[in-house]
Structure formats: C-alpha cells, structure tokens
Design a protein around this motif. Structure first.
Motif, PDB file in Angstrom:
ATOM      1  N   TYR A  78       0.838  -1.194   0.000  1.00 57.66           N
ATOM      2  CA  TYR A  78       0.000   0.000   0.000  1.00 57.66           C
ATOM      3  C   TYR A  78       0.872   1.243   0.000  1.00 57.66           C
ATOM      4  CZ  TYR A  78       1.253  -0.073   4.911  1.00 57.66           C
ATOM      5  OH  TYR A  78       1.974  -0.104   6.081  1.00 57.66           O
ATOM      6  N   GLU A  79       0.278   2.325  -0.444  1.00 59.91           N
ATOM      7  CA  GLU A  79       0.969   3.613  -0.472  1.00 59.91           C
ATOM      8  C   GLU A  79       0.982   4.210   0.928  1.00 59.91           C
ATOM      9  OE1 GLU A  79       0.102   7.929  -2.459  1.00 59.91           O
ATOM     10  OE2 GLU A  79      -0.357   6.138  -3.623  1.00 59.91           O
ATOM     11  N   PRO A  80       2.147   4.610   1.436  1.00 59.42           N
ATOM     12  CA  PRO A  80       2.191   5.222   2.768  1.00 59.42           C
ATOM     13  C   PRO A  80       1.412   6.534   2.793  1.00 59.42           C
ATOM     14  CG  PRO A  80       4.397   4.659   2.019  1.00 59.42           C
ATOM     15  CD  PRO A  80       3.475   4.466   0.860  1.00 59.42           C
ATOM     16  N   PRO A  81       0.785   6.857   3.912  1.00 58.98           N
ATOM     17  CA  PRO A  81       0.033   8.121   3.994  1.00 58.98           C
ATOM     18  C   PRO A  81       0.949   9.325   3.778  1.00 58.98           C
ATOM     19  CG  PRO A  81      -0.246   6.800   5.997  1.00 58.98           C
ATOM     20  CD  PRO A  81       0.732   6.092   5.138  1.00 58.98           C
ATOM     21  N   GLY A  82       0.546  10.204   2.904  1.00 54.45           N
ATOM     22  CA  GLY A  82       1.299  11.425   2.652  1.00 54.45           C
ATOM     23  C   GLY A  82       2.431  11.295   1.657  1.00 54.45           C
ATOM     24  N   ALA A  83       2.670  10.107   1.122  1.00 51.23           N
ATOM     25  CA  ALA A  83       3.769   9.919   0.162  1.00 51.23           C
ATOM     26  C   ALA A  83       3.422  10.612  -1.153  1.00 51.23           C
ATOM     27  CB  ALA A  83       4.026   8.448  -0.061  1.00 51.23           C
ATOM     28  N   LYS A  84       4.380  11.400  -1.669  1.00 52.93           N
ATOM     29  CA  LYS A  84       4.129  12.140  -2.902  1.00 52.93           C
ATOM     30  C   LYS A  84       5.108  11.809  -4.024  1.00 52.93           C
ATOM     31  CE  LYS A  84       1.778  15.890  -0.721  1.00 52.93           C
ATOM     32  NZ  LYS A  84       1.420  17.249  -0.726  1.00 52.93           N
ATOM     33  N   PHE A  85       6.265  11.244  -3.678  1.00 49.83           N
ATOM     34  CA  PHE A  85       7.268  10.965  -4.704  1.00 49.83           C
ATOM     35  C   PHE A  85       8.088   9.762  -4.274  1.00 49.83           C
ATOM     36  CE2 PHE A  85      11.340  11.640  -6.863  1.00 49.83           C
ATOM     37  CZ  PHE A  85      10.890  11.803  -8.160  1.00 49.83           C
ATOM     38  N   TYR A  86       8.386   8.876  -5.225  1.00 48.75           N
ATOM     39  CA  TYR A  86       9.108   7.630  -4.935  1.00 48.75           C
ATOM     40  C   TYR A  86      10.369   7.522  -5.776  1.00 48.75           C
ATOM     41  CZ  TYR A  86       4.538   6.311  -3.106  1.00 48.75           C
ATOM     42  OH  TYR A  86       3.370   6.277  -2.408  1.00 48.75           O
ATOM     43  N   LYS A  87      11.384   6.875  -5.208  1.00 48.35           N
ATOM     44  CA  LYS A  87      12.590   6.515  -5.944  1.00 48.35           C
ATOM     45  C   LYS A  87      12.919   5.073  -5.609  1.00 48.35           C
ATOM     46  CE  LYS A  87      15.214  10.741  -6.593  1.00 48.35           C
ATOM     47  NZ  LYS A  87      16.438  11.459  -6.266  1.00 48.35           N
ATOM     48  N   CYS A  88      13.232   4.300  -6.642  1.00 48.04           N
ATOM     49  CA  CYS A  88      13.645   2.912  -6.444  1.00 48.04           C
ATOM     50  C   CYS A  88      14.979   2.687  -7.148  1.00 48.04           C
ATOM     51  CB  CYS A  88      12.606   1.943  -7.012  1.00 48.04           C
ATOM     52  SG  CYS A  88      11.072   1.913  -6.097  1.00 48.04           S
ATOM     53  N   TYR A  89      15.843   1.965  -6.493  1.00 48.92           N
ATOM     54  CA  TYR A  89      17.137   1.595  -7.049  1.00 48.92           C
ATOM     55  C   TYR A  89      17.164   0.080  -7.178  1.00 48.92           C
ATOM     56  CZ  TYR A  89      18.379   6.338  -5.792  1.00 48.92           C
ATOM     57  OH  TYR A  89      18.410   7.703  -5.690  1.00 48.92           O
ATOM     58  N   THR A  90      17.474  -0.398  -8.385  1.00 53.02           N
ATOM     59  CA  THR A  90      17.473  -1.832  -8.650  1.00 53.02           C
ATOM     60  C   THR A  90      18.845  -2.264  -9.130  1.00 53.02           C
ATOM     61  OG1 THR A  90      15.161  -1.692  -9.306  1.00 53.02           O
ATOM     62  CG2 THR A  90      16.338  -3.677  -9.936  1.00 53.02           C
ATOM     63  N   ASN A  91      19.385  -3.310  -8.503  1.00 54.69           N
ATOM     64  CA  ASN A  91      20.661  -3.873  -8.912  1.00 54.69           C
ATOM     65  C   ASN A  91      20.438  -4.704 -10.172  1.00 54.69           C
ATOM     66  OD1 ASN A  91      23.135  -5.067  -9.158  1.00 54.69           O
ATOM     67  ND2 ASN A  91      22.940  -6.352  -7.356  1.00 54.69           N
ATOM     68  N   VAL A  92      20.972  -4.246 -11.302  1.00 58.33           N
ATOM     69  CA  VAL A  92      20.811  -4.951 -12.575  1.00 58.33           C
ATOM     70  C   VAL A  92      22.146  -5.465 -13.103  1.00 58.33           C
ATOM     71  CG1 VAL A  92      18.712  -3.738 -13.253  1.00 58.33           C
ATOM     72  CG2 VAL A  92      20.924  -2.774 -13.872  1.00 58.33           C
ATOM     73  N   PHE A  93      23.131  -5.596 -12.233  1.00 51.13           N
ATOM     74  CA  PHE A  93      24.477  -6.005 -12.645  1.00 51.13           C
ATOM     75  C   PHE A  93      24.492  -7.505 -12.948  1.00 51.13           C
ATOM     76  CE2 PHE A  93      29.013  -7.001 -11.718  1.00 51.13           C
ATOM     77  CZ  PHE A  93      29.548  -6.248 -12.736  1.00 51.13           C
ATOM     78  N   ARG A  94      24.291  -7.828 -14.221  1.00 46.60           N
ATOM     79  CA  ARG A  94      24.315  -9.199 -14.724  1.00 46.60           C
ATOM     80  C   ARG A  94      25.126  -9.191 -16.020  1.00 46.60           C
ATOM     81  NH1 ARG A  94      21.643  -8.749 -10.857  1.00 46.60           N
ATOM     82  NH2 ARG A  94      19.678  -9.614 -10.188  1.00 46.60           N
ATOM     83  N   PHE A  95      25.660 -10.331 -16.373  1.00 44.59           N
ATOM     84  CA  PHE A  95      26.499 -10.418 -17.567  1.00 44.59           C
ATOM     85  C   PHE A  95      25.746  -9.965 -18.817  1.00 44.59           C
ATOM     86  CE2 PHE A  95      28.205 -12.803 -21.198  1.00 44.59           C
ATOM     87  CZ  PHE A  95      29.499 -12.310 -21.199  1.00 44.59           C
ATOM     88  N   GLY A  96      24.520 -10.438 -18.982  1.00 42.73           N
ATOM     89  CA  GLY A  96      23.724 -10.074 -20.160  1.00 42.73           C
ATOM     90  C   GLY A  96      23.446  -8.587 -20.230  1.00 42.73           C
ATOM     91  N   ASN A  97      23.183  -7.973 -19.089  1.00 48.54           N
ATOM     92  CA  ASN A  97      22.931  -6.530 -19.063  1.00 48.54           C
ATOM     93  C   ASN A  97      24.186  -5.740 -19.414  1.00 48.54           C
ATOM     94  OD1 ASN A  97      20.323  -7.047 -18.307  1.00 48.54           O
ATOM     95  ND2 ASN A  97      20.638  -6.603 -16.155  1.00 48.54           N
ATOM     96  N   VAL A  98      25.344  -6.197 -18.936  1.00 51.06           N
ATOM     97  CA  VAL A  98      26.605  -5.504 -19.241  1.00 51.06           C
ATOM     98  C   VAL A  98      26.905  -5.597 -20.734  1.00 51.06           C
ATOM     99  CG1 VAL A  98      29.105  -5.517 -18.855  1.00 51.06           C
ATOM    100  CG2 VAL A  98      27.551  -5.781 -16.915  1.00 51.06           C
ATOM    101  N   VAL A  99      26.749  -6.792 -21.306  1.00 50.55           N
ATOM    102  CA  VAL A  99      27.013  -6.965 -22.745  1.00 50.55           C
ATOM    103  C   VAL A  99      26.039  -6.119 -23.572  1.00 50.55           C
ATOM    104  CG1 VAL A  99      26.963  -8.634 -24.641  1.00 50.55           C
ATOM    105  CG2 VAL A  99      28.052  -9.242 -22.481  1.00 50.55           C
ATOM    106  N   GLY A 100      24.757  -6.139 -23.205  1.00 51.31           N
ATOM    107  CA  GLY A 100      23.777  -5.326 -23.922  1.00 51.31           C
ATOM    108  C   GLY A 100      24.063  -3.844 -23.819  1.00 51.31           C
ATOM    109  N   ALA A 101      24.434  -3.388 -22.623  1.00 55.49           N
ATOM    110  CA  ALA A 101      24.742  -1.969 -22.433  1.00 55.49           C
ATOM    111  C   ALA A 101      25.993  -1.574 -23.207  1.00 55.49           C
ATOM    112  CB  ALA A 101      24.909  -1.660 -20.946  1.00 55.49           C
TER     113      ALA A 101
END
Length: 122
Positions: A78-101
């Motif tokens: 659920y959304e916390p009361p009063g929350a107006k803006f969110y930031k999420c950080y996701t670890n995407v360090f994988r071999f396939g992601n590095v090669v694609g990037a």
C-alpha cells in the motif's frame, strides 16, 4: 569541449543499464517493491524539486512482502500516507545486461562521433 557532453551521457546510460537502475515516479512502485532482493525503494512526503535535497524514507517493501505472504486474506502493498514521490534503485548487474549496455554504448558512440565530426567540418 562539446564532446564531453556525449561522453557523460554515455557513462550515465551505461551505469543505469548495466549496474544500478534508478526509477523515479509519482505513482506507487508496486513492481519494484515486489522484486525481492534487488530493489530498494524510498519516498518523500513533499513535492519533488530538482533544487531540494529532502530526506527520503525507506518504503519498507520487505515488510509489506512478508505481511502479504503470511496473511492469506489481505494484500499488504500500500501507499504510505502522505507519500508524494518515490525513488527505487534496482541492482541490474548481470552479464547479459553488461554486454547489452556495451553494445548500446558502442552504437550511441558511433552516432555521437558522426554528429561531432559533421559539426566540426561545417
């Protein structure tokens, strides 16, 4: 000197695509919050401003996930009361992601080089 702008852009693009993806949103980040183990989400109770450095509050996705698993009758994301803006950080360090990037960065570097050379010749 203008060639530093594409290089900076390419470095930021590579970091986001291959190492640590950042997502900012006004909406509750349900998909990121449900991603166990690789995402960390935070929120603020004020409007987002590029010039302000507010203290972000942890969203508590692990607790929401645990409560949802243990309670068969209720969904606890659920959304916390009063929350107006969110930031999420996701670890995407994988071999396939590095090669694609790396492939994307090489293609974008070629396009930037053509634009810089064309601009220098004119």
């Amino acid at each position: 000197r203008t060639s530093f702008v594409p290089i900076l852009f390419l470095q930021l693009f590579f970091w986001d695509a291959a190492v640590l993806h950042r997502r900012a949103s006004l909406d509750f980040p349900l998909s990121h919050c449900m991603d166990a183990g690789s995402s960390n989400c935070f929120y603020i109770k004020t409007e987002y401003s590029i010039w302000a450095w507010p203290d972000y509050i942890p969203l508590g996705c692990d607790d929401m996930r645990s409560n949802t698993i243990s309670d068969k009758d209720k969904f606890h994301f659920y959304e916390p009361p009063g929350a107006k803006f969110y930031k999420c950080y996701t670890n995407v360090f994988r071999f396939g992601n590095v090669v694609g990037a790396l492939g994307d960065v090489m293609a974008l570097s070629a396009v930037a080089a053509v634009v810089i050379i064309y601009g220098s010749v004119q």
